[in-house]
Design an enzyme around this catalytic site. Structure first.
Site, short mmCIF file in Angstrom:
data_model
loop_
_atom_site.label_atom_id
_atom_site.label_comp_id
_atom_site.label_asym_id
_atom_site.label_seq_id
_atom_site.Cartn_x
_atom_site.Cartn_y
_atom_site.Cartn_z
N ARG A 220 2.81 9.68 -2.65
CA ARG A 220 2.79 10.12 -1.13
C ARG A 220 3.98 9.45 -0.32
NH1 ARG A 220 -2.01 5.99 1.27
NH2 ARG A 220 -0.69 4.21 1.54
N GLY A 293 5.36 0.31 -2.87
CA GLY A 293 5.34 -1.16 -2.30
C GLY A 293 4.24 -1.22 -1.27
N LEU A 300 1.46 -16.86 8.19
CA LEU A 300 1.25 -17.79 7.08
C LEU A 300 -0.06 -18.79 6.97
CD1 LEU A 300 2.61 -18.70 4.28
CD2 LEU A 300 3.87 -20.18 5.56
N TYR A 356 5.90 -10.32 2.78
CA TYR A 356 6.81 -8.82 2.56
C TYR A 356 8.09 -9.37 2.93
CZ TYR A 356 7.63 -4.01 3.66
OH TYR A 356 8.11 -2.54 3.69
P1 NAD Z 1 2.85 4.22 1.39
O1 NAD Z 1 1.73 3.29 1.43
O2 NAD Z 1 2.66 5.50 2.00
O3 NAD Z 1 3.25 4.50 -0.25
C1 NAD Z 1 3.33 3.51 -1.31
C2 NAD Z 1 3.06 4.05 -2.70
O4 NAD Z 1 3.04 3.10 -3.63
C3 NAD Z 1 1.41 4.74 -2.75
O5 NAD Z 1 1.38 5.90 -3.25
C4 NAD Z 1 0.93 3.49 -3.54
O6 NAD Z 1 -0.36 3.95 -4.29
C5 NAD Z 1 1.96 3.30 -4.36
N1 NAD Z 1 1.66 1.81 -5.01
C6 NAD Z 1 1.24 0.65 -4.34
N2 NAD Z 1 1.12 -0.28 -5.44
C7 NAD Z 1 1.27 0.32 -6.62
C8 NAD Z 1 1.42 -0.24 -8.08
N3 NAD Z 1 1.02 -1.48 -8.25
N4 NAD Z 1 1.64 0.63 -8.87
C9 NAD Z 1 2.03 1.73 -8.62
N5 NAD Z 1 2.19 2.29 -7.37
C10 NAD Z 1 1.78 1.42 -6.51
O7 NAD Z 1 4.15 3.46 1.62
P2 NAD Z 1 5.46 4.11 2.18
O8 NAD Z 1 5.68 3.88 3.70
O9 NAD Z 1 5.98 5.48 1.58
O10 NAD Z 1 6.62 3.04 1.58
C11 NAD Z 1 7.35 3.20 0.50
C12 NAD Z 1 8.53 2.11 0.34
O11 NAD Z 1 9.19 1.77 1.28
C13 NAD Z 1 7.85 0.73 0.21
O12 NAD Z 1 8.17 -0.19 -0.70
C14 NAD Z 1 7.87 0.24 1.47
O13 NAD Z 1 7.71 -1.15 1.57
C15 NAD Z 1 9.10 0.63 2.00
N6 NAD Z 1 9.26 0.60 3.58
C16 NAD Z 1 8.33 1.56 4.19
C17 NAD Z 1 8.68 1.49 5.74
C18 NAD Z 1 8.00 2.46 6.57
O14 NAD Z 1 8.23 2.40 7.83
N7 NAD Z 1 7.04 3.17 6.10
C19 NAD Z 1 9.67 0.64 6.03
C20 NAD Z 1 10.35 -0.31 5.45
C21 NAD Z 1 10.22 -0.21 3.97
#
Ligand code: NAD
Length: 450
Positions: A220, A293, A300, A356
């Protein structure tokens, strides 16, 4: 998730009312709606100016013409510009910066909405003396400030620092920054050099034809959007996510004509499973996107050890373990591309995000530290740092925090998963071989982490 202010601002009456109470009236950004085109600037009017003794002018002109732009050397009456490119690579002393003013002051009232500004400078560390280095660095302050002036109209200002002899590498960032592929990337500098190889004849469209990409967290959000974007460039995408998300994962993989690999990246045997799958089923991998992620926010004082370990384990440690195994098994192909998902929280830190912030800053350090060693095989490694992106992760935030994150940027709106996918795709391309060890934000020039 849709943005209620963008929806309301589409209606002229509501727009006036919103403006009257001091709220922003953001418009939908002009985004690219398909894969890279051979001539993405066809029908676009671009002004190319030399801020004084520029050394990249001929490469810029050729790249603009090859991209289909109508290139002007000076303003043409009342015709409005779609982009302005300034070569400031010749700046030596503070007085030379006036060339920026001369190039762009007359232009500011002559650009269309969603116009693109690109400024080119030479790399400060390669300067002959401290004043020259500082003058080159000053160009970045100019560009970032410019971005803040124009973002409300959907316009962006970005820059490229060009290393000596690496002028040809400017072509790829130029095509990215001047088109709708970079709609939510604003105020960002990118450096190009020859460390991972000289510019070659890399494809400019269908850039991943015949290549294999691995995207973790692909069920997703940003991961699913990335799988789609890379597949649109011709890649076979191996989509990975936790076994509990297998149904959604398979849906992504089917949609993009790729394969599904249900694996928890923190499992002890995950790196071996991933390497074996890529080797046996695909004969290697060309693009690795470490996207999976999670957040587990707590101050903390209230944070459990479990939350700490989980976030560091998934976001950071798993990335290093997977890469180590891909190296050991020789699975990452020559000329490969590795992209890590950092965050503006890894640049500035965020309240309640010590875990994070540490994990995402770790990735910034990781790409910097790994770049020189990987360059010997023509491999690049970079990080993208998203700001507020409309996904399930941000939908779960409390309203006030969500609204703050969404509006506190030059464009007064959040980004879409596709905006992050675009930046990842930019780094994935063979033509991006001049860029490594860097972190580029996709955040509409968010005030956080500025
Ligand atoms: P999301 O939660 O929609 O999707 C994350 C996906 O990672 C999920 O499908 C989840 O099942 C998968 N996942 C989690 N743990 C896992 C594991 N142990 N093994 C395999 N898969 C795993 O998140 P998103 O918003 O699409 O974010 C994607 C990345 O972008 C992340 O690394 C997040 O930290 C980073 N990010 C997102 C934002 C934001 O605003 N959405 C901002 C900065 C950084």
């Amino acid at each position: 998730m849709s943005d209620y202010l963008i929806r309301l601002a589409n209606n002229p009456v509501a727009r006036r009312a919103i403006g009257a109470i001091g709220l922003p009236t953001p418009d939908e950004l002009a985004r690219a709606d398909g894969p890279y085109a051979e001539r993405p600037l066809e029908g676009k009017l671009v002004l190319l100016s030399d801020a004084g003794n520029g050394t990249v002018m001929s490469v810029l002109k050729e790249a603009l013409e090859q991209a289909g732009a109508e290139v002007l050397a000076s303003l043409d009456g009342e015709r409005r510009l779609d982009a302005a490119v300034v070569d400031a690579s010749g700046a030596r002393v503070p007085a030379d910066l006036a060339g920026l003013w001369e190039s762009l002051n007359p232009v500011m009232r002559k650009v269309n909405n969603n116009a693109r500004f690109l400024v080119v400078a030479a790399i400060p560390e390669e300067a002959g003396d401290p004043v020259q280095a500082a003058t080159r660095r000053a160009v970045e302050g100019f560009t970032r400030s410019l971005g803040k002036e124009i973002g409300s109209r959907g316009c962006t200002a970005n820059m490229v620092y060009v290393g000596e002899g690496a002028e040809g590498h400017v072509v790829w960032p130029l095509r990215f920054f001047l088109t709708g592929h970079s709609a939510y990337v604003d105020g960002q500098p990118v450096r190009v050099n020859n460390a991972a190889g000289k510019p070659g004849n890399a494809p400019l469209s269908k850039v991943l034809d015949g290549r294999t990409a691995l995207v973790t967290g692909a069920a997703r959000g940003i991961g699913a959007a990335t799988a789609e974007r890379l597949a649109a460039e011709g890649a076979h995408v191996v989509c990975l996510d936790i076994p509990a998300a297998e149904e959604a994962l398979k849906a992504t993989a089917d949609k993009v004509g790729g394969s599904a690999l249900p694996v928890d990246i923190t499992a002890d045997d995950a790196p071996q499973k991933i390497a074996a799958f890529l080797k046996e089923k695909r004969g290697g991998v060309d693009v690795v996107v470490h996207n999976a992620g999670v957040t587990r926010d707590k101050k903390l004082a209230n944070m459990s050890r479990q939350f700490w370990d989980m976030v560091i384990g998934i976001n950071f440690e798993a990335v290093t373990r997977i890469d180590a195994e891909l190296d050991k098994a020789g699975v990452l192909n020559e000329g490969g591309r590795v992209i890590c998902l950092s965050s503006i929280g890894g640049i500035a830190g965020n309240l309640g995000q010590t875990n994070y912030g540490a994990s995402k800053a770790g990735l910034i350090g990781y790409v910097q530290a790994r770049a020189p060693e990987l360059a010997k095989r023509g491999v690049t490694i970079n990080a993208v740092a998203p700001g507020f992106i409309e996904t399930d992760m941000t939908a779960a935030m409390p309203f006030a925090m969500r609204e703050g994150g969404r509006r506190m940027n030059s464009m007064s709106q959040g980004g879409q998963p596709g905006d992050v996918a675009e930046l990842i795709c930019f780094f994935s391309a063979p033509a991006a071989g001049g860029i490594s060890g860097q972190t580029v934000r996709v955040c509409g020039q968010s005030l956080i982490g500025a």
